[in-house]
Design a protein around this motif. Structure first.
Motif, PDB file in Angstrom:
ATOM      1  N   GLN A   1      26.882  44.880  40.677  1.00  0.00           N
ATOM      2  CA  GLN A   1      25.287  44.411  40.896  1.00  0.00           C
ATOM      3  C   GLN A   1      24.563  45.580  40.009  1.00  0.00           C
ATOM      4  N   THR A   2      25.243  46.583  40.155  1.00  0.00           N
ATOM      5  CA  THR A   2      24.328  47.600  39.306  1.00  0.00           C
ATOM      6  C   THR A   2      24.394  47.643  37.650  1.00  0.00           C
ATOM      7  N   ILE A   3      25.555  47.177  37.191  1.00  0.00           N
ATOM      8  CA  ILE A   3      25.744  47.249  35.800  1.00  0.00           C
ATOM      9  C   ILE A   3      25.056  45.844  35.233  1.00  0.00           C
TER      10      ILE A   3
ATOM     11  N   MET B   1      38.009  45.667  35.852  1.00  0.00           N
ATOM     12  CA  MET B   1      36.801  46.484  36.327  1.00  0.00           C
ATOM     13  C   MET B   1      35.847  46.747  35.188  1.00  0.00           C
ATOM     14  N   PRO B   2      34.865  46.340  34.711  1.00  0.00           N
ATOM     15  CA  PRO B   2      34.130  46.587  33.675  1.00  0.00           C
ATOM     16  C   PRO B   2      34.025  48.177  33.527  1.00  0.00           C
ATOM     17  N   PHE B   3      34.134  48.309  32.166  1.00  0.00           N
ATOM     18  CA  PHE B   3      34.153  49.623  31.542  1.00  0.00           C
ATOM     19  C   PHE B   3      35.206  50.587  32.048  1.00  0.00           C
ATOM     20  N   ILE B   4      35.766  50.415  33.314  1.00  0.00           N
ATOM     21  CA  ILE B   4      36.813  51.176  33.785  1.00  0.00           C
ATOM     22  C   ILE B   4      38.334  50.750  33.170  1.00  0.00           C
TER      23      ILE B   4
ATOM     24  N   ASP C   1      21.933  53.712  45.720  1.00  0.00           N
ATOM     25  CA  ASP C   1      21.709  52.517  46.257  1.00  0.00           C
ATOM     26  C   ASP C   1      20.458  51.456  45.554  1.00  0.00           C
ATOM     27  N   LYS C   2      19.837  52.265  44.798  1.00  0.00           N
ATOM     28  CA  LYS C   2      18.827  51.691  43.958  1.00  0.00           C
ATOM     29  C   LYS C   2      19.226  51.178  42.529  1.00  0.00           C
ATOM     30  N   GLY C   3      20.451  51.668  42.342  1.00  0.00           N
ATOM     31  CA  GLY C   3      21.050  51.337  41.076  1.00  0.00           C
ATOM     32  C   GLY C   3      21.303  52.504  40.272  1.00  0.00           C
TER      33      GLY C   3
ATOM     34  N   ILE D   1      28.469  55.959  35.810  1.00  0.00           N
ATOM     35  CA  ILE D   1      27.867  55.269  36.677  1.00  0.00           C
ATOM     36  C   ILE D   1      28.288  55.395  38.249  1.00  0.00           C
ATOM     37  N   LEU D   2      29.585  55.299  38.338  1.00  0.00           N
ATOM     38  CA  LEU D   2      30.129  55.598  39.873  1.00  0.00           C
ATOM     39  C   LEU D   2      29.883  56.891  40.275  1.00  0.00           C
TER      40      LEU D   2
END
Length: 578
Positions: free
Chosen positions: A83-85, A212-215, A349-351, A343-344
């Motif tokens: 959801q975040t990405i 897994m996107p990016f990873i 929790d807000k993004g 990102i990780l």
């Protein structure tokens, strides 16, 4: 060259349940995500407010709905990450699993990395170039050990249009074999050394585990540097220079702490003389992650591709020929995996939370206090004041966005910018104008502050740097807290179960490394492995450059079955790399 995305282990705790976007990620405006459960007291508070909608709430009835992150980071990391990405406008899925669209938000981060790294390698005499995407099978197969490291992931082209190719072509998984034939032609004398080339490109590794996107993806972006030197010493100096630059990208740009070190023989790049690495840590899962690698290839590939020169230091008599010497080669690579790591580590929790130095938008300015009673003249004046604030900041090279979107409330805009990770938000309305000040909110912290309009030219750039350093300190402190030094096997698995990366004495033999992996994956001498842990057991990250200050003489390898002393070698041993 080893890719950071090429680690053969999958990350179960971060496994996406479906490579294709879920409904809320693919089209959030048409299919809202299911709301996360709220505590009873929170539900009651919401219901109480809903019973008596305010006049302001009634005006927002036709406002577009903002669908934020609906799951907590610690609740379901996989779903949170996806959801975040997606909702942070970094990435979008395609109809080819494992291949993604890099939206401007993420590609700009990659451009900042390119600019940072290019400036440093050019000072080292490295020049950028580009080699073809396709590699002939015969060329790829020239180096057995090398290709075996990628064989299962190579994508092949077998047809051109409707015609079957006589000889299939590999889509590059890396470019050693594609480039070194050219090096053999280019290097004819010691005067042609050093030869230092780098390319920014895409590579394909047909990963069959859960992408897994990016990873970990099937196609990813990276840079791969390939250099040739006269001596091992010259090659070794460059390997470490590049590793320092990689660490700087993470620490100075992405605000991500890393540990520099050397890979064990078991973990080094196939065909390399040795491999150096920077290793990160993902607190949410308590695991290490390979962040970038710099390899000394030795003379292995030089012998394979016949890259040699005459010995310039040899004294010869008239009529005699100088002996031929094989060159020493390096390769080094840094990928878009770095964005996923960022990102990780920083997201909440807000993004997203984007470090200021790589944020496409560093400051978002949101008008407030505008309502139905505001006259056109007052609105225009307020907007002009905001444009002047933006102009002042832009003169100081601050990247600013003024949010004049109509039909969206300030609250909607606040949540939107928070979800996208913009480091600093400025609110400005009639009351702020009357006081000649701004109200600001840092994305990395709760709460608000104020600043005089006369101070923003110096105060905002300084504040952005403070945010950058605070983000790095927070991540560094957490990494340090979970990096435990132990010397007894009885403490090994319990520390791993507590999401720690452990530093242990080790004899540095492959046999012991394999035994530790095996013995930490199940019931061993009364130690029960966490049921949520992967079955593969612990895996070494690196032999850290910074060794513990005191290692007692005669300290033995952490493996209780080994009788060898540690020979002052310590390893970071996570349960499993990402």
């Amino acid at each position: 060259m080893t890719s950071n995305d090429a680690d053969s282990s999958s990350m179960a705790a971060l496994k996406l349940t479906d490579d294709q976007p879920k409904a809320e990620g693919a089209a959030p405006s048409t299919k809202p995500a299911k709301k996360a459960k709220e505590p009873k007291d929170q539900k009651a508070a919401v219901k109480s407010k809903a019973d008596k909608p305010s006049q302001q709430a009634k005006k927002k009835m036709g406002e577009p709905e903002l669908i934020g992150i609906t799951v907590g980071k610690n609740e379901d990391l996989s779903e949170w990450y996806q959801q975040t990405i997606l909702k942070g406008d970094l990435l979008e899925f395609t109809d080819v699993p494992g291949c993604y669209i890099y939206q401007p938000g993420s590609y700009r981060i990659w451009e900042f990395i390119q600019e940072f790294f290019n400036a440093r390698i050019r000072k080292m005499g490295v020049k950028n170039c580009y080699f073809p995407l396709f590699i002939s099978e015969a060329n790829l197969q020239r180096e057995k050990d090398h290709i075996e490291g990628f064989a299962a992931e190579v994508a092949w082209v077998t047809k051109g249009g409707k015609t079957k190719l006589e000889k299939r072509l590999a889509v590059r998984p890396t470019s050693e074999t594609a480039m070194y034939g050219f090096y053999s032609k280019k290097i004819r004398s010691h005067r042609d050394l050093p030869l230092k080339l780098n390319q920014w490109n895409n590579v394909v590794r047909w990963e069959f585990k859960h992408p897994m996107p990016f990873i970990r993806s099937r196609e990813f972006l990276w840079q791969e540097g390939h250099t040739a030197h006269m001596t091992e010493e010259e090659a070794g100096i460059e390997v470490r220079q590049i590793l320092d630059h990689y660490a700087s990208i993470y620490e100075d740009l992405l605000a991500v702490p890393v540990v520099k070190g050397k890979k064990t023989v078991n973990e080094q790049f196939p065909g390399a003389h040795y491999t150096t690495t920077v290793e990160g840590y993902i607190p949410a899962v308590g695991r290490g992650i390979q962040a970038a690698t710099s390899h000394c290839l030795g003379q292995h590939f030089a012998k394979m591709f016949d890259i040699q020169v005459e010995n310039p230091n040899q004294e010869v008599k008239e009529g005699e020929k100088r002996e031929k010497l094989y060159v020493w080669q390096n390769s080094w690579g840094f990928t878009t995996r770095s964005i996923g790591i960022m990102i990780l580590i920083h997201g909440d929790d807000k993004g997203l939370i984007i470090p200021p130095r790589v944020a496409d938008i560093q400051v978002a300015i949101v008008p407030v206090g505008v309502n139905a009673k505001t006259t056109d003249a007052d609105r225009e004046k307020l907007y002009d004041d905001i444009k002047n604030i933006a102009a002042t900041l832009e003169e100081k090279r601050v990247r600013v966005e003024c949010d004049f979107r109509e039909g969206y409330s300030p609250g909607y805009k606040f949540n939107d910018w928070e979800m996208k990770g913009v480091p600093l938000r400025i609110e400005f309305g009639p009351k702020d104008s009357a006081k000649s000040e701004i109200t600001f909110s840092r994305r990395d912290q709760e709460g608000k502050g104020t600043m005089s309009l006369s101070d923003i030219g110096t105060g905002i750039p300084k504040l952005l740097e403070t945010i950058q350093s605070d983000m790095f300190k927070k991540a560094s402190d957490e990494y340090a807290e979970h990096r435990k030094q132990i010397t007894e096997w009885k403490d090994f698995v319990p520390n791993l179960n507590q999401k720690n990366v452990v530093v242990v004495p080790h004899c540095a033999t492959g046999e012991c490394e394999d035994e530790i992996k095996k013995d930490s994956s199940g019931q061993v001498e009364g130690q029960e492995v966490d049921v949520r842990a992967p079955s593969m057991g612990a895996k070494s990250l690196c032999i850290p450059d910074e060794q513990p200050e005191e290692i007692k003489e005669g300290t033995h390898c952490i493996n209780p079955k080994c009788s060898l002393a540690s020979v002052d070698v310590m390893k970071l041993m996570p349960r499993k790399t990402i």
